[in-house]
Scaffold this motif. Structure first.
Motif, PDB file in Angstrom:
ATOM      1  N   VAL A   1       0.837  -1.201   0.000  1.00 31.40           N
ATOM      2  CA  VAL A   1       0.000   0.000   0.000  1.00 31.40           C
ATOM      3  C   VAL A   1       0.870   1.249   0.000  1.00 31.40           C
ATOM      4  CG1 VAL A   1      -1.691   1.316   1.337  1.00 31.40           C
ATOM      5  CG2 VAL A   1      -1.924  -1.166   1.138  1.00 31.40           C
ATOM      6  N   LEU A   2       1.888   1.276   0.865  1.00 31.92           N
ATOM      7  CA  LEU A   2       2.770   2.450   0.903  1.00 31.92           C
ATOM      8  C   LEU A   2       3.581   2.577  -0.382  1.00 31.92           C
ATOM      9  CD1 LEU A   2       4.083   2.559   4.586  1.00 31.92           C
ATOM     10  CD2 LEU A   2       2.321   3.958   3.507  1.00 31.92           C
ATOM     11  N   GLN A   3       3.944   1.451  -0.983  1.00 25.40           N
ATOM     12  CA  GLN A   3       4.675   1.514  -2.253  1.00 25.40           C
ATOM     13  C   GLN A   3       3.807   2.120  -3.343  1.00 25.40           C
ATOM     14  OE1 GLN A   3       8.075   0.638  -2.821  1.00 25.40           O
ATOM     15  NE2 GLN A   3       7.532   1.927  -4.560  1.00 25.40           N
ATOM     16  N   ALA A   4       2.536   1.756  -3.379  1.00 22.76           N
ATOM     17  CA  ALA A   4       1.621   2.325  -4.377  1.00 22.76           C
ATOM     18  C   ALA A   4       1.442   3.824  -4.150  1.00 22.76           C
ATOM     19  CB  ALA A   4       0.273   1.606  -4.309  1.00 22.76           C
ATOM     20  N   ILE A   5       1.299   4.232  -2.889  1.00 20.79           N
ATOM     21  CA  ILE A   5       1.165   5.658  -2.578  1.00 20.79           C
ATOM     22  C   ILE A   5       2.447   6.393  -2.954  1.00 20.79           C
ATOM     23  CG2 ILE A   5       0.905   7.336  -0.707  1.00 20.79           C
ATOM     24  CD1 ILE A   5      -0.913   5.272   0.693  1.00 20.79           C
ATOM     25  N   SER A   6       3.592   5.801  -2.645  1.00 26.14           N
ATOM     26  CA  SER A   6       4.873   6.421  -2.955  1.00 26.14           C
ATOM     27  C   SER A   6       5.045   6.608  -4.462  1.00 26.14           C
ATOM     28  CB  SER A   6       6.014   5.564  -2.398  1.00 26.14           C
ATOM     29  OG  SER A   6       7.252   6.146  -2.694  1.00 26.14           O
ATOM     30  N   ASP A   7       4.715   5.582  -5.229  1.00 30.00           N
ATOM     31  CA  ASP A   7       4.814   5.685  -6.691  1.00 30.00           C
ATOM     32  C   ASP A   7       3.894   6.779  -7.214  1.00 30.00           C
ATOM     33  OD1 ASP A   7       6.634   3.609  -6.619  1.00 30.00           O
ATOM     34  OD2 ASP A   7       5.162   2.076  -7.182  1.00 30.00           O
ATOM     35  N   PHE A   8       2.697   6.870  -6.641  1.00 32.14           N
ATOM     36  CA  PHE A   8       1.742   7.897  -7.056  1.00 32.14           C
ATOM     37  C   PHE A   8       2.263   9.291  -6.714  1.00 32.14           C
ATOM     38  CE2 PHE A   8      -2.123  10.452  -6.307  1.00 32.14           C
ATOM     39  CZ  PHE A   8      -2.699  10.349  -7.573  1.00 32.14           C
ATOM     40  N   LEU A   9       2.837   9.462  -5.513  1.00 29.61           N
ATOM     41  CA  LEU A   9       3.342  10.771  -5.097  1.00 29.61           C
ATOM     42  C   LEU A   9       4.567  11.197  -5.906  1.00 29.61           C
ATOM     43  CD1 LEU A   9       2.988  10.592  -1.212  1.00 29.61           C
ATOM     44  CD2 LEU A   9       1.547  11.847  -2.824  1.00 29.61           C
ATOM     45  N   ASP A  10       5.335  10.230  -6.393  1.00 27.98           N
ATOM     46  CA  ASP A  10       6.532  10.555  -7.174  1.00 27.98           C
ATOM     47  C   ASP A  10       6.211  11.354  -8.436  1.00 27.98           C
ATOM     48  OD1 ASP A  10       8.319   9.409  -5.421  1.00 27.98           O
ATOM     49  OD2 ASP A  10       8.415   7.486  -6.491  1.00 27.98           O
ATOM     50  N   VAL A  11       5.036  11.156  -9.000  1.00 32.88           N
ATOM     51  CA  VAL A  11       4.696  11.842 -10.249  1.00 32.88           C
ATOM     52  C   VAL A  11       3.842  13.087 -10.026  1.00 32.88           C
ATOM     53  CG1 VAL A  11       4.911   9.752 -11.633  1.00 32.88           C
ATOM     54  CG2 VAL A  11       2.694  10.354 -10.648  1.00 32.88           C
ATOM     55  N   GLN A  12       3.626  13.472  -8.792  1.00 31.35           N
ATOM     56  CA  GLN A  12       2.783  14.629  -8.463  1.00 31.35           C
ATOM     57  C   GLN A  12       3.632  15.873  -8.242  1.00 31.35           C
ATOM     58  OE1 GLN A  12      -0.466  14.269  -8.813  1.00 31.35           O
ATOM     59  NE2 GLN A  12      -0.097  12.113  -9.225  1.00 31.35           N
ATOM     60  N   GLN A  13       4.370  16.273  -9.254  1.00 29.56           N
ATOM     61  CA  GLN A  13       5.278  17.418  -9.133  1.00 29.56           C
ATOM     62  C   GLN A  13       4.550  18.723  -8.857  1.00 29.56           C
ATOM     63  OE1 GLN A  13       8.563  17.266  -8.843  1.00 29.56           O
ATOM     64  NE2 GLN A  13       8.299  15.053  -8.962  1.00 29.56           N
ATOM     65  N   ASN A  14       3.337  18.875  -9.368  1.00 30.19           N
ATOM     66  CA  ASN A  14       2.610  20.132  -9.136  1.00 30.19           C
ATOM     67  C   ASN A  14       2.233  20.287  -7.663  1.00 30.19           C
ATOM     68  OD1 ASN A  14       0.805  17.999  -9.364  1.00 30.19           O
ATOM     69  ND2 ASN A  14      -0.819  19.259 -10.240  1.00 30.19           N
ATOM     70  N   VAL A  15       1.882  19.207  -6.992  1.00 33.69           N
ATOM     71  CA  VAL A  15       1.549  19.289  -5.567  1.00 33.69           C
ATOM     72  C   VAL A  15       2.814  19.525  -4.748  1.00 33.69           C
ATOM     73  CG1 VAL A  15       0.560  18.050  -3.606  1.00 33.69           C
ATOM     74  CG2 VAL A  15      -0.504  17.864  -5.851  1.00 33.69           C
ATOM     75  N   ILE A  16       3.903  18.878  -5.124  1.00 34.01           N
ATOM     76  CA  ILE A  16       5.173  19.101  -4.428  1.00 34.01           C
ATOM     77  C   ILE A  16       5.594  20.563  -4.564  1.00 34.01           C
ATOM     78  CG2 ILE A  16       7.641  18.523  -4.432  1.00 34.01           C
ATOM     79  CD1 ILE A  16       6.790  15.645  -5.192  1.00 34.01           C
ATOM     80  N   GLU A  17       5.391  21.140  -5.724  1.00 36.71           N
ATOM     81  CA  GLU A  17       5.724  22.553  -5.928  1.00 36.71           C
ATOM     82  C   GLU A  17       4.826  23.457  -5.091  1.00 36.71           C
ATOM     83  OE1 GLU A  17       7.499  25.968  -6.885  1.00 36.71           O
ATOM     84  OE2 GLU A  17       8.274  23.965  -7.209  1.00 36.71           O
ATOM     85  N   ARG A  18       3.552  23.112  -4.961  1.00 36.62           N
ATOM     86  CA  ARG A  18       2.646  23.898  -4.111  1.00 36.62           C
ATOM     87  C   ARG A  18       3.094  23.850  -2.652  1.00 36.62           C
ATOM     88  NH1 ARG A  18      -3.616  23.229  -5.772  1.00 36.62           N
ATOM     89  NH2 ARG A  18      -3.764  24.872  -4.207  1.00 36.62           N
ATOM     90  N   VAL A  19       3.507  22.655  -2.202  1.00 37.86           N
ATOM     91  CA  VAL A  19       3.998  22.513  -0.826  1.00 37.86           C
ATOM     92  C   VAL A  19       5.262  23.349  -0.649  1.00 37.86           C
ATOM     93  CG1 VAL A  19       4.979  20.878   0.841  1.00 37.86           C
ATOM     94  CG2 VAL A  19       2.943  20.245  -0.473  1.00 37.86           C
ATOM     95  N   ARG A  20       6.173  23.294  -1.620  1.00 42.45           N
ATOM     96  CA  ARG A  20       7.409  24.079  -1.531  1.00 42.45           C
ATOM     97  C   ARG A  20       7.104  25.569  -1.436  1.00 42.45           C
ATOM     98  NH1 ARG A  20      10.129  27.517  -3.626  1.00 42.45           N
ATOM     99  NH2 ARG A  20       8.892  27.665  -5.495  1.00 42.45           N
ATOM    100  N   SER A  21       6.189  26.051  -2.267  1.00 43.72           N
ATOM    101  CA  SER A  21       5.885  27.484  -2.222  1.00 43.72           C
ATOM    102  C   SER A  21       5.208  27.870  -0.905  1.00 43.72           C
ATOM    103  CB  SER A  21       5.033  27.896  -3.418  1.00 43.72           C
ATOM    104  OG  SER A  21       3.773  27.280  -3.375  1.00 43.72           O
ATOM    105  N   ASP A  22       4.409  26.975  -0.330  1.00 44.28           N
ATOM    106  CA  ASP A  22       3.811  27.256   0.984  1.00 44.28           C
ATOM    107  C   ASP A  22       4.875  27.313   2.070  1.00 44.28           C
ATOM    108  OD1 ASP A  22       1.297  27.380  -0.109  1.00 44.28           O
ATOM    109  OD2 ASP A  22       0.604  25.484   0.734  1.00 44.28           O
ATOM    110  N   LEU A  23       5.877  26.436   1.986  1.00 48.24           N
ATOM    111  CA  LEU A  23       6.918  26.400   3.013  1.00 48.24           C
ATOM    112  C   LEU A  23       7.785  27.654   2.997  1.00 48.24           C
ATOM    113  CD1 LEU A  23       8.048  22.660   2.831  1.00 48.24           C
ATOM    114  CD2 LEU A  23       6.633  23.745   4.585  1.00 48.24           C
ATOM    115  N   VAL A  24       7.997  28.238   1.831  1.00 44.86           N
ATOM    116  CA  VAL A  24       8.847  29.435   1.754  1.00 44.86           C
ATOM    117  C   VAL A  24       8.034  30.722   1.802  1.00 44.86           C
ATOM    118  CG1 VAL A  24      10.680  28.246   0.507  1.00 44.86           C
ATOM    119  CG2 VAL A  24       8.933  29.468  -0.768  1.00 44.86           C
TER     120      VAL A  24
END
Length: 135
Positions: free
Chosen positions: A26-49
């Motif tokens: 289950v965690l591997q499937a979630i991890s694989d899914f999160l790996d391709v979610q660059q737009n959400v990672i960028e949103r998190v980065r902009s919120d952090l800074v």
């Protein structure tokens, strides 16, 4: 506060990967899914800074990937901040999932500070992402 750089694997991480430690399916499937979610990672980065005078200076905080993956893990497992920190610190597979690997896991209040910097719009996007991954 936030680093956008890819980290270099150290010898301890390499040895553990060589031994074949794997995430639960289950965690591997979630991890694989999160790996391709660059737009959400960028949103998190902009919120952090957001609101920082100079994000390039000062102490390095949690990476956007660590914040996103730790938040998802906390929600999926229904843990509080202290249990999240303890579980990540105790198990290598959870360290692998949250991108801490062999580095020190911060205290529970660092997770709280990172999560509270996220805007409601970003949290909504993360929640929709988790629901989409599960459905």
């Amino acid at each position: 506060m936030s680093r956008a750089v890819e980290r270099q694997i150290n010898f301890a991480d390499w040895e553990l990967m060589r031994q074949g430690l794997r995430l639960e399916p289950v965690l591997q499937a979630i991890s694989d899914f999160l790996d391709v979610q660059q737009n959400v990672i960028e949103r998190v980065r902009s919120d952090l800074v957001r609101g920082l005078k100079n994000a390039a200076t000062g102490r390095s905080g949690l990476t956007p990937q660590q914040v996103l993956r730790s938040l998802v893990l906390m929600r999926v497992k229904n843990w509080d901040y202290r249990e999240l920190r303890e579980r990540i610190a105790d198990g290598y597979t959870l360290r692998q999932f949250t991108d801490f690997h062999s580095r020190r896991v911060p205290r529970h209040d660092a997770f709280h500070r990172g999560f509270t910097r996220l805007t409601p719009a970003t949290l909504k996007a993360i929640n929709e992402l988790v629901v989409a991954a599960g459905g």
